[in-house]
Design an enzyme around this catalytic site. Structure first.
Site: not given
Ligand code: IDP
Ligand code: MG
Length: 151
Positions: A49, A115, A126
């Site tokens: 992350y 994920h 990944e």
């Molecule tokens: P994705 O999983 O849909 O690719 P990403 O933006 O890559 O989204 O974010 C990774 C993970 O981080 C998300 O799946 C979620 O678990 C967490 N996450 C993302 N945005 C937020 C937020 O605004 N609050 C809390 N957790 C978040």
């Molecule tokens: Mg993502």
């Protein structure tokens, strides 16, 4: 054939949704190329992350992803990255369409079940991050999944 990385998150393990999530990809016709339960430690979380470590929610995300085991999976199929992202649905599960995995099984932005790699480049990185070459399997399936001109 294209490969992508799936992580079944602690909420789904805790809620006994592992089989259900795996089944969604099997039923679609994807091939499971790798599958294992792992513990994500803090270092792995920070690497995985890295695009989010500066966000205010990151400490909570790391705590969530590292406090219990997760299931890591490599799935394989034509256009796997894009098709899987569509099956997974929007990050905020409350906005994810019904019929998507997040839309069907979660109500949370953070505890959103799964994920999935977001691009071909990310998927390559990944898959290597979570699986050694010898943990990825290649095997033949029946010819009912694609027509000849798609292969
Ligand atoms: P994705 O999983 O849909 O690719 P990403 O933006 O890559 O989204 O974010 C990774 C993970 O981080 C998300 O799946 C979620 O678990 C967490 N996450 C993302 N945005 C937020 C937020 O605004 N609050 C809390 N957790 C978040
Ligand atoms: Mg993502």
């Amino acid at each position: 054939m294209e490969k992508t990385l799936i992580l079944i998150k602690p909420d789904a393990v805790q809620r006994e949704l592992v089989g259900t999530v795996i089944s969604r990809f099997e039923r679609k016709g994807f091939t499971i190329a790798g599958l294992k339960m792992i513990h994500m430690d803090g270092n792995l979380a920070k690497e995985h992350y890295s695009h989010l470590v500066e966000k205010s929610f990151y400490p909570g995300l790391e705590e969530f992803m590292t406090h219990q085991p997760i299931v890591a999976m490599v799935i394989e199929g034509k256009d796997a990255v894009e098709v899987v992202r569509k099956m997974v649905g929007k990050t905020n599960a409350r906005e994810a369409d019904p019929g998507t995995i997040r839309g069907d099984y979660s109500l949370s932005v953070s505890k959103n079940t799964i994920h999935a790699s977001d691009s071909k480049e990310t998927a390559e990185k990944e898959v290597k991050r979570f699986f050694k070459p010898e943990e990825i399997f290649s095997y033949k399936k029946s010819s009912y999944y694609y027509s000849e001109d798609e292969l």
